[in-house]
Design an enzyme around this catalytic site. Structure first.
Site, PDB file in Angstrom:
ATOM      1  N   SER A  21     -12.607 -38.316  28.990  1.00  0.00           N
ATOM      2  CA  SER A  21     -12.242 -39.053  30.249  1.00  0.00           C
ATOM      3  C   SER A  21     -11.337 -39.719  29.852  1.00  0.00           C
ATOM      4  CB  SER A  21     -13.429 -39.771  30.488  1.00  0.00           C
ATOM      5  OG  SER A  21     -12.645 -40.888  31.031  1.00  0.00           O
ATOM      6  N   CYS A 127     -17.263 -50.282  27.457  1.00  0.00           N
ATOM      7  CA  CYS A 127     -16.299 -51.746  28.212  1.00  0.00           C
ATOM      8  C   CYS A 127     -17.573 -52.601  28.011  1.00  0.00           C
ATOM      9  CB  CYS A 127     -16.695 -51.670  29.523  1.00  0.00           C
ATOM     10  SG  CYS A 127     -18.121 -50.780  30.549  1.00  0.00           S
ATOM     11  N   GLY A 214      -7.553 -39.523  18.155  1.00  0.00           N
ATOM     12  CA  GLY A 214      -6.737 -38.784  17.173  1.00  0.00           C
ATOM     13  C   GLY A 214      -7.294 -38.216  16.345  1.00  0.00           C
TER      14      GLY A 214
END
Ligand SMILES: Cc1cc2nc3c(=O)[nH]c(=O)nc-3n(C[C@H](O)[C@H](O)[C@H](O)COP(=O)(O)O)c2cc1C
Length: 314
Positions: A21, A127, A214
């Site tokens: 996402s 979140c 990453g």
């Protein structure tokens, strides 16, 4: 040809490769045929239109990047009028990622996006939960359980819970999500991080802190995916630093049933098609009929019963 199909709950994916996402959008259709992917995962949407965080929102660090994008969203109406119609041309499950700052907000949005054209809902519980001092829902088993229980009751679509690495309770959170009715776990989101510009002495991100993604994230996400796959019966979708075929294989062998590719797409927009053809070649070369045979095929170190992972670590 080996069989690349993978089952995630009731969903049958043509292969285990899908985007993460926020790192994928409709524009990639100009670069490769999006119809070859296992699933399409949208950028997280919120109910209302939202701006993002202050700039700069991204910076490079060794082994990856930081982002504090802040979930800018065009809202649910835009999603229904534009995003669903765009993806309807593909015979590929569309997964919508949703976020809210309260359980009630999550439930409302979940009901709103439970419409034709959506195959599953990815619940971005990384979140802040404003009912829990701003701690992300996925940091605690109790808030994870509560929100997923309510969401389970509000939709018949499959629910994928996206976990966070910013917790010391990975296994408990995974168990809570599964017990509350999640159909799969996405493991995981970014790790809270920061970077400082030594010349200006200012934080490199406008929001001070952001999420690390990453290659630097990969060993952490891999460890979490392994732990989660051991702890729950629902499928685990690995995510974090996956940049090449070997990374995908590591996650599958460690127990993930499928994977999401994020930051690597920024460096090489055709990395997902390359990985899919590489996976097919790997299975052929190793005479493996079905990719599902790899899932969880790790040969574990024989740890004696009373020795915890922490104790064997240096
Ligand atoms: C620029 C950027 C935007 C992101 N936006 C979202 C988002 O909207 N929702 C979400 O759940 N994760 C978001 N993520 C996290 C990724 O989906 C993924 O979990 C994370 O980057 C780890 O995978 P990677 O190392 O392959 O990028 C975002 C990551 C990046 C780098």
């Amino acid at each position: 040809m080996s069989d690349l199909t993978i089952q995630i709950g009731d969903l049958n994916l043509r292969n285990p490769i899908m985007p993460a996402s926020g790192t994928f959008s409709e524009e990639l259709a100009d670069v490769f045929d999006l119809g070859i992917l296992g699933a399409h995962v949208t950028k997280t949407i919120t109910q209302q239109i939202r701006g993002g965080n202050p700039t700069p929102r991204v910076c490079e660090v060794q082994g990856g990047m930081l982002n504090s994008i802040g979930i800018p969203s065009k809202g649910v109406a835009y999603f229904k009028n534009n995003v669903i119609p765009f993806y309807s041309r593909f015979d590929t499950p569309l997964i919508v990622s949703i976020s809210a700052n309260t359980t009630e907000g999550f439930v409302e949005l979940c009901k709103d996006v439970s419409v034709e054209g959506v195959a599953a809902i990815e619940v971005n519980i990384s979140c802040p939960n404003i009912e829990d001092n701003g701690k992300a829902f996925a940091m605690r088993p109790s808030s994870t359980h509560e929100v997923l229980k309510q969401l389970r009751a509000s939709t018949s679509l499959p629910l994928w819970a996206k976990l966070t690495p910013n917790t010391g309770e990975t296994i408990e959170v995974a168990e809570a999500a599964s017990e509350a009715g999640a159909d799969a776990l996405v493991v995981s989101n970014t790790m809270l991080s920061m970077a400082v510009d030594v010349h200006s002495r200012k934080p490199k991100l406008g929001n001070l802190m952001g999420g690390l993604s990453g290659p630097a994230l990969k060993p952490i996400a891999l460890r979490m995916a392994y732990q989660c796959a051991r702890a729950v019966k629902i499928p685990v979708i690995g995510c974090g630093g996956i940049s090449n075929l070997d990374d995908v294989l590591e996650f599958l062998i460690a127990g993930a049933s499928a994977v999401q590719v994020g930051t690597a797409t920024f460096l090489n927009p055709t990395i997902m098609p390359s990985i899919i053809s590489g996976l097919q070649a790997y299975l052929r070369d190793h005479q493996i009929d079905c990719v599902s045979e790899l899932v969880g095929s790790i040969l574990d170190t024989d740890l004696s019963e009373n020795l915890s992972i922490m104790e064997v670590a240096p």
